[in-house]
Motif scaffolding. Structure first.
Motif, PDB file in Angstrom:
ATOM      1  N   GLY A  52       0.800  -1.218   0.000  1.00  0.00           N
ATOM      2  CA  GLY A  52       0.000   0.000   0.000  1.00  0.00           C
ATOM      3  C   GLY A  52       0.833   1.269   0.000  1.00  0.00           C
ATOM      4  O   GLY A  52       0.561   2.215  -0.745  1.00  0.00           O
ATOM      5  N   ILE A  53       1.853   1.310   0.825  1.00  0.00           N
ATOM      6  CA  ILE A  53       2.694   2.509   0.882  1.00  0.00           C
ATOM      7  C   ILE A  53       3.530   2.636  -0.375  1.00  0.00           C
ATOM      8  O   ILE A  53       3.773   3.750  -0.858  1.00  0.00           O
ATOM      9  N   ASP A  54       3.961   1.531  -0.942  1.00  0.00           N
ATOM     10  CA  ASP A  54       4.721   1.599  -2.188  1.00  0.00           C
ATOM     11  C   ASP A  54       3.871   2.187  -3.317  1.00  0.00           C
ATOM     12  O   ASP A  54       4.364   2.961  -4.128  1.00  0.00           O
ATOM     13  N   ILE A  62       2.606  10.490  -1.341  1.00  0.00           N
ATOM     14  CA  ILE A  62       3.514  10.772  -0.230  1.00  0.00           C
ATOM     15  C   ILE A  62       4.929  10.748  -0.778  1.00  0.00           C
ATOM     16  O   ILE A  62       5.213  10.102  -1.786  1.00  0.00           O
ATOM     17  N   GLU A  63       5.801  11.453  -0.095  1.00  0.00           N
ATOM     18  CA  GLU A  63       7.192  11.505  -0.528  1.00  0.00           C
ATOM     19  C   GLU A  63       7.950  10.307   0.016  1.00  0.00           C
ATOM     20  O   GLU A  63       7.592   9.730   1.037  1.00  0.00           O
ATOM     21  N   ASN A  64       9.014   9.964  -0.674  1.00  0.00           N
ATOM     22  CA  ASN A  64       9.839   8.826  -0.267  1.00  0.00           C
ATOM     23  C   ASN A  64      10.897   9.307   0.726  1.00  0.00           C
ATOM     24  O   ASN A  64      12.083   9.279   0.466  1.00  0.00           O
ATOM     25  N   ASN A  65      10.437   9.773   1.866  1.00  0.00           N
ATOM     26  CA  ASN A  65      11.333  10.216   2.924  1.00  0.00           C
ATOM     27  C   ASN A  65      10.729   9.777   4.248  1.00  0.00           C
ATOM     28  O   ASN A  65      10.085   8.733   4.303  1.00  0.00           O
ATOM     29  N   ARG A  66      10.879  10.580   5.267  1.00  0.00           N
ATOM     30  CA  ARG A  66      10.360  10.147   6.569  1.00  0.00           C
ATOM     31  C   ARG A  66       8.839  10.076   6.604  1.00  0.00           C
ATOM     32  O   ARG A  66       8.273   9.409   7.473  1.00  0.00           O
ATOM     33  N   GLN A  67       8.133  10.731   5.667  1.00  0.00           N
ATOM     34  CA  GLN A  67       6.681  10.597   5.589  1.00  0.00           C
ATOM     35  C   GLN A  67       6.282   9.142   5.400  1.00  0.00           C
ATOM     36  O   GLN A  67       5.298   8.678   5.964  1.00  0.00           O
ATOM     37  N   ARG A  68       7.064   8.446   4.616  1.00  0.00           N
ATOM     38  CA  ARG A  68       6.803   7.027   4.358  1.00  0.00           C
ATOM     39  C   ARG A  68       6.851   6.225   5.658  1.00  0.00           C
ATOM     40  O   ARG A  68       5.990   5.390   5.916  1.00  0.00           O
ATOM     41  N   PHE A  69       7.843   6.492   6.481  1.00  0.00           N
ATOM     42  CA  PHE A  69       8.016   5.724   7.706  1.00  0.00           C
ATOM     43  C   PHE A  69       7.025   6.139   8.788  1.00  0.00           C
ATOM     44  O   PHE A  69       6.559   5.299   9.558  1.00  0.00           O
ATOM     45  N   ILE A 122       7.170  -8.366  16.494  1.00  0.00           N
ATOM     46  CA  ILE A 122       8.139  -8.948  15.554  1.00  0.00           C
ATOM     47  C   ILE A 122       7.669  -8.736  14.120  1.00  0.00           C
ATOM     48  O   ILE A 122       8.458  -8.364  13.244  1.00  0.00           O
ATOM     49  N   PHE A 123       6.387  -8.941  13.870  1.00  0.00           N
ATOM     50  CA  PHE A 123       5.853  -8.717  12.524  1.00  0.00           C
ATOM     51  C   PHE A 123       5.961  -7.247  12.126  1.00  0.00           C
ATOM     52  O   PHE A 123       6.240  -6.929  10.967  1.00  0.00           O
ATOM     53  N   ALA A 124       5.745  -6.341  13.072  1.00  0.00           N
ATOM     54  CA  ALA A 124       5.854  -4.906  12.784  1.00  0.00           C
ATOM     55  C   ALA A 124       7.286  -4.541  12.416  1.00  0.00           C
ATOM     56  O   ALA A 124       7.520  -3.784  11.462  1.00  0.00           O
ATOM     57  N   VAL A 125       8.246  -5.082  13.132  1.00  0.00           N
ATOM     58  CA  VAL A 125       9.651  -4.816  12.805  1.00  0.00           C
ATOM     59  C   VAL A 125       9.991  -5.388  11.432  1.00  0.00           C
ATOM     60  O   VAL A 125      10.683  -4.745  10.627  1.00  0.00           O
ATOM     61  N   LEU A 126       9.480  -6.565  11.140  1.00  0.00           N
ATOM     62  CA  LEU A 126       9.712  -7.177   9.833  1.00  0.00           C
ATOM     63  C   LEU A 126       9.142  -6.312   8.713  1.00  0.00           C
ATOM     64  O   LEU A 126       9.787  -6.099   7.683  1.00  0.00           O
ATOM     65  N   MET A 127       7.951  -5.774   8.903  1.00  0.00           N
ATOM     66  CA  MET A 127       7.351  -4.905   7.876  1.00  0.00           C
ATOM     67  C   MET A 127       8.122  -3.600   7.725  1.00  0.00           C
ATOM     68  O   MET A 127       8.234  -3.061   6.621  1.00  0.00           O
ATOM     69  N   MET A 128       8.678  -3.081   8.821  1.00  0.00           N
ATOM     70  CA  MET A 128       9.492  -1.869   8.711  1.00  0.00           C
ATOM     71  C   MET A 128      10.790  -2.146   7.951  1.00  0.00           C
ATOM     72  O   MET A 128      11.266  -1.296   7.202  1.00  0.00           O
ATOM     73  N   VAL A 129      11.338  -3.339   8.101  1.00  0.00           N
ATOM     74  CA  VAL A 129      12.529  -3.715   7.329  1.00  0.00           C
ATOM     75  C   VAL A 129      12.184  -3.799   5.847  1.00  0.00           C
ATOM     76  O   VAL A 129      12.917  -3.281   4.992  1.00  0.00           O
ATOM     77  N   PHE A 130      11.054  -4.442   5.523  1.00  0.00           N
ATOM     78  CA  PHE A 130      10.622  -4.492   4.119  1.00  0.00           C
ATOM     79  C   PHE A 130      10.380  -3.091   3.563  1.00  0.00           C
ATOM     80  O   PHE A 130      10.742  -2.792   2.430  1.00  0.00           O
ATOM     81  N   ASN A 131       9.779  -2.237   4.375  1.00  0.00           N
ATOM     82  CA  ASN A 131       9.519  -0.868   3.953  1.00  0.00           C
ATOM     83  C   ASN A 131      10.836  -0.112   3.726  1.00  0.00           C
ATOM     84  O   ASN A 131      10.947   0.680   2.798  1.00  0.00           O
ATOM     85  N   TYR A 132      11.817  -0.363   4.558  1.00  0.00           N
ATOM     86  CA  TYR A 132      13.115   0.279   4.389  1.00  0.00           C
ATOM     87  C   TYR A 132      13.796  -0.188   3.106  1.00  0.00           C
ATOM     88  O   TYR A 132      14.398   0.610   2.387  1.00  0.00           O
ATOM     89  N   LEU A 133      13.698  -1.471   2.806  1.00  0.00           N
ATOM     90  CA  LEU A 133      14.285  -1.972   1.565  1.00  0.00           C
ATOM     91  C   LEU A 133      13.605  -1.357   0.344  1.00  0.00           C
ATOM     92  O   LEU A 133      14.273  -1.004  -0.640  1.00  0.00           O
ATOM     93  N   LEU A 134      12.293  -1.206   0.395  1.00  0.00           N
ATOM     94  CA  LEU A 134      11.591  -0.533  -0.700  1.00  0.00           C
ATOM     95  C   LEU A 134      11.950   0.948  -0.762  1.00  0.00           C
ATOM     96  O   LEU A 134      12.021   1.526  -1.846  1.00  0.00           O
ATOM     97  N   TYR A 135      12.192   1.554   0.382  1.00  0.00           N
ATOM     98  CA  TYR A 135      12.634   2.950   0.414  1.00  0.00           C
ATOM     99  C   TYR A 135      13.960   3.098  -0.318  1.00  0.00           C
ATOM    100  O   TYR A 135      14.139   4.022  -1.112  1.00  0.00           O
ATOM    101  N   LEU A 136      14.886   2.186  -0.058  1.00  0.00           N
ATOM    102  CA  LEU A 136      16.188   2.248  -0.736  1.00  0.00           C
ATOM    103  C   LEU A 136      16.042   2.044  -2.240  1.00  0.00           C
ATOM    104  O   LEU A 136      16.680   2.728  -3.036  1.00  0.00           O
ATOM    105  N   LYS A 137      15.178   1.126  -2.632  1.00  0.00           N
ATOM    106  CA  LYS A 137      14.953   0.886  -4.058  1.00  0.00           C
ATOM    107  C   LYS A 137      14.312   2.102  -4.719  1.00  0.00           C
ATOM    108  O   LYS A 137      14.723   2.517  -5.806  1.00  0.00           O
ATOM    109  N   ASP A 138      13.311   2.675  -4.058  1.00  0.00           N
ATOM    110  CA  ASP A 138      12.626   3.850  -4.622  1.00  0.00           C
ATOM    111  C   ASP A 138      13.506   5.090  -4.593  1.00  0.00           C
ATOM    112  O   ASP A 138      13.359   5.977  -5.431  1.00  0.00           O
ATOM    113  N   ARG A 139      14.416   5.169  -3.646  1.00  0.00           N
ATOM    114  CA  ARG A 139      15.328   6.310  -3.597  1.00  0.00           C
ATOM    115  C   ARG A 139      16.236   6.338  -4.808  1.00  0.00           C
ATOM    116  O   ARG A 139      16.500   7.387  -5.381  1.00  0.00           O
ATOM    117  N   GLU A 140      16.661   5.154  -5.243  1.00  0.00           N
ATOM    118  CA  GLU A 140      17.485   5.082  -6.443  1.00  0.00           C
ATOM    119  C   GLU A 140      16.647   5.407  -7.682  1.00  0.00           C
ATOM    120  O   GLU A 140      17.130   6.045  -8.603  1.00  0.00           O
TER     121      GLU A 140
END
Length: 143
Positions: A52-54, A62-69, A122-140
């Motif tokens: 959804g956020i992607d 939304i911008e691909n910065n801290r708004q995403r997180f 644990i699931f929330a932390v896992l989703m934040m890791v996935f979100n961070y990986l998508l953030y890095l991909k979208d940042r590029e």
């Protein structure tokens, strides 16, 4: 940040994620696996936070910065709260199981208890890791 289009998209994603989780809960209940009913939360969280956020970032809502997180953290908290309230109402008291992990390290016995709240964290932390990986991909991609 929250105009009418964004709030509509977030609401539709939120309701869709809840439906996905409830379908997972229903499946687990039909095969008599109520001890692991909290695992259905991860299906809805993945749809809501990662997918959804992607979509919102790709559409430019939304911008691909801290708004995403910030949005991801808010959605995770709201979704987990709704999950914890609605699943016992729909499927009965299924969050009564507590798992225990015990092992010895250097002669010291360590014992950990895992209940539904620990698993949701644990699931929330896992989703934040996935979100961070998508953030890095979208940042590029978007600069």
């Amino acid at each position: 940040m929250f105009d009418s289009h964004l709030s509509r998209v977030v609401t539709v994603n939120f309701v869709s994620a809840l439906i996905i989780s409830f379908v997972g809960c229903y499946f687990l209940k039909t095969v008599n696996l109520t001890d692991v009913m909290d695992i259905a939360n991860i299906f809805g969280l993945f749809f809501l936070v990662t997918f959804g956020i992607d979509i919102l970032v790709e559409s430019g809502d939304i911008e691909n910065n801290r708004q995403r997180f910030i949005l991801a953290i808010a959605l995770i908290l709201a979704f987990d709260l709704a999950f914890l309230i609605m699943v016992p109402l729909l499927f009965g008291d299924v969050f009564y199981v507590t798992d225990t992990l015990a092992f010895a390290v250097g002669g010291t016995k360590l014992s950990f208890s895992f209940n539904v709240y620990v698993y949701l964290a644990i699931f929330a932390v896992l989703m934040m890791v996935f979100n961070y990986l998508l953030y890095l991909k979208d940042r590029e991609r978007y600069g």
